[in-house]
Motif scaffolding. Structure first.
Motif, mmCIF file in Angstrom:
data_model
loop_
_atom_site.group_PDB
_atom_site.id
_atom_site.type_symbol
_atom_site.label_atom_id
_atom_site.label_comp_id
_atom_site.label_asym_id
_atom_site.label_seq_id
_atom_site.Cartn_x
_atom_site.Cartn_y
_atom_site.Cartn_z
ATOM 1 N N THR A 74 10.161 1.332 -4.706
ATOM 2 C CA THR A 74 9.361 0.754 -5.792
ATOM 3 C C THR A 74 9.887 -0.647 -6.082
ATOM 4 N N LYS B 262 1.599 -3.594 -2.509
ATOM 5 C CA LYS B 262 0.404 -3.228 -3.269
ATOM 6 C C LYS B 262 -0.182 -4.444 -3.989
ATOM 7 N N ARG B 263 0.698 -5.195 -4.664
ATOM 8 C CA ARG B 263 0.239 -6.379 -5.404
ATOM 9 C C ARG B 263 -0.418 -7.385 -4.458
ATOM 10 N N SER C 277 9.007 -4.955 -1.626
ATOM 11 C CA SER C 277 8.975 -3.611 -2.225
ATOM 12 C C SER C 277 7.583 -3.014 -2.038
ATOM 13 N N THR D 223 5.798 -1.964 -4.412
ATOM 14 C CA THR D 223 5.038 -2.587 -5.497
ATOM 15 C C THR D 223 4.485 -3.947 -5.060
#
Lengths: 328, 328
Positions: free
Chosen positions: B140, B193-194, B188, B190
């Motif tokens: 994450t 995804k971003r 990461s 995250t």
């Protein structure tokens, strides 16, 4: 029994040889120029003659621990040979340590000059009493040294501590190492000069242009003096130095959480001009620093200016055989 | 005499407790969810009950060395208290180690989860047989751990190894740590995804948009699958992951010259998609790497994918009391 050691600072320009007591006093120092042009063997002859002279002269101070030699280049710690040393042409792949040991009959230890400077500051300078230290030496280039648990961290092949080639800006100026935007391109004397000339070229720096006209060249010292006098172009250059140091130090603090980081070398004379921005960037970029700000009665992360000036390397070099003796 | 230890992986979501033999075999593992919502005392009750159960059940395997607990947060190594742990609210400034030691009557060691994972890979995984290792865990967030001379490098206050917050791009996306452009913002889950959502938003990623429409969300795994199928937007995202890892690893290689760097965590499953760019950047940015490329019959710098997957942390945690026992 008391002891002393010989420290050698074998630079591309100057050759300095000192007898150093076990407490770190420089008993005597011989300074000559390194006559690189006369060849490797000539320099080694000169060096061993001076070492022998000092060793003989100070033998009443105790036993000679050995000789430590700080060299600008990469050393193969297992063989005592220089792997690469642009300032000492002809020295690579020559058994320097072995040859000098043979001539002197005492223990000789070679060390990278920036590692030796870090050890000097650790022993007697800014890092006195610390357990670990990371040092950046801002000279013609940017060198580095890591002292972990009281000894130089060499890494797998003796190449550790190349802190000058950490990336600050991926798209920054090309570096001699093959990368781009290394901290050496922002915080070395060479970089300060380059940035000043760039600003003169862009006609953004009337005061620097005057210096250029008057002295035919600009040095890091000129830029520092102008920065301290408030000249905007010079202030901005040292702000860039501080920014780059801040980015790199923040990374080391997050990664290693050492108690002390030391900035030395010629450009560190500009501390007042670059330190404010450096601390600002470190505080912002390292939450480890922010969580370990030095306070009263509590251990914290210290970033300090080197204290030994040009003697850090020679003192650190002399320390090497002393440490080896204790270890053996 | 034979011995075993208990390793605990105390995550914000899952709680895993394993009995591990001295050779590193997982004898038995208990997996439950960490019911953070029911409070700290409830979780500690559950955990100690499971530890006692495993300790009792496997006592025929030898003496119990102790218990190692990997925790997502910063640990004050001297007091065994959590300093900060966003995923375990209410645990800060509580004497976790002392309390569990009191209940169990055996040695308990707390360790940051990324440090524990690094120790696990060092003991039994990619770093087996190495002297030192640096590990990046891409989950994450991005965690890190340094093993120097065979033990976890904690630094001055136990905060060393925060490798996820090394700057890659000074002007990059803001990071939860207060800085900008940290490697965590690029490598990461995250971040993957971003970046995918950004590309969908910019209408530059039709295939990712389809995934979004179908599954209502995009995961790092989706992006990896599309990258392996050649989708340009997904390929570019993993190229960014590789670029960021390359910059950071090049810095560590120049600074530390370790024999091994390991990339683990969930996103490391995308190795095939990010590794080519990562190696390209490391070769360019680290002359130490270029000088120590692994060749036959010569030690070199190895960058490898982690081998233990989700068990690295629990195995490393179990290793902690075994090492402490040997040291004491």
């Amino acid at each position: 029994m008391a002891y002393f050691a010989i420290g050698v600072d074998l630079g591309g320009t100057n050759l300095r040889i000192a007898a150093v007591s076990e407490r770190g006093e420089i008993l005597e120092i011989i300074t000559t120029s390194t006559e690189v042009g006369r060849g490797r063997d000539y320099v080694i002859d000169e060096m061993t003659a001076s070492i022998q002279k000092l060793a003989e002269k100070h033998k009443d101070k105790g036993a000679l621990s050995g000789v430590g030699i700080g060299v600008p280049g990469i050393i193969d710690m297992s063989t005592g040979m220089l792997r690469e040393s642009p300032n000492l042409p002809g020295w690579s792949d020559y058994p320097v340590r072995e040859e000098i040991e043979r001539r002197l009959g005492s223990r000789v230890i070679l060390e990278n000059d920036a590692n030796a400077a870090a050890l000097g500051e650790f022993w007697l300078g800014a890092g006195k009493g610390m357990s670990d230290l990371c040092m950046l030496t801002l000279g013609t280039g940017v060198g580095g040294g890591l002292i972990l648990n009281g000894t130089v961290w060499h890494g797998m092949t003796g190449m550790a501590g190349e802190l000058g080639h950490i990336t600050v800006d991926r798209d920054g100026p090309p570096c001699g190492c093959g990368s781009r935007g290394c901290v050496e391109q922002y915080a070395s004397a060479t970089a300060v000069k380059r940035m000043a000339l760039e600003k003169v070229g862009e006609r953004h720096a009337p005061e620097l242009a005057k210096v250029m006209e008057r002295d035919k060249e600009i040095t890091a010292k000129h830029v520092f003096q102008l920065a301290m006098a408030g000249d905007p172009a010079a202030v901005e250059i040292f702000r860039t130095v501080g920014e780059a140091l801040g980015v790199v130090l923040a990374g080391f603090i997050n990664a290693l959480n050492l108690p002390m980081y030391v900035v030395g070398g010629g450009v560190s004379a500009g501390w007042e001009a670059f330190a404010p921005r450096m601390f600002e960037v470190v505080r912002k970029r390292s939450f480890v620093y922010a969580a370990t700000m030095p306070e009263k009665n509590r251990k914290g992360t210290i970033i300090a200016k080197a204290e030994l000036g040009g003697d850090a390397g020679i003192l650190g070099s002399a320390r090497l055989p002393m440490l080896a003796q204790r270890g053996s």
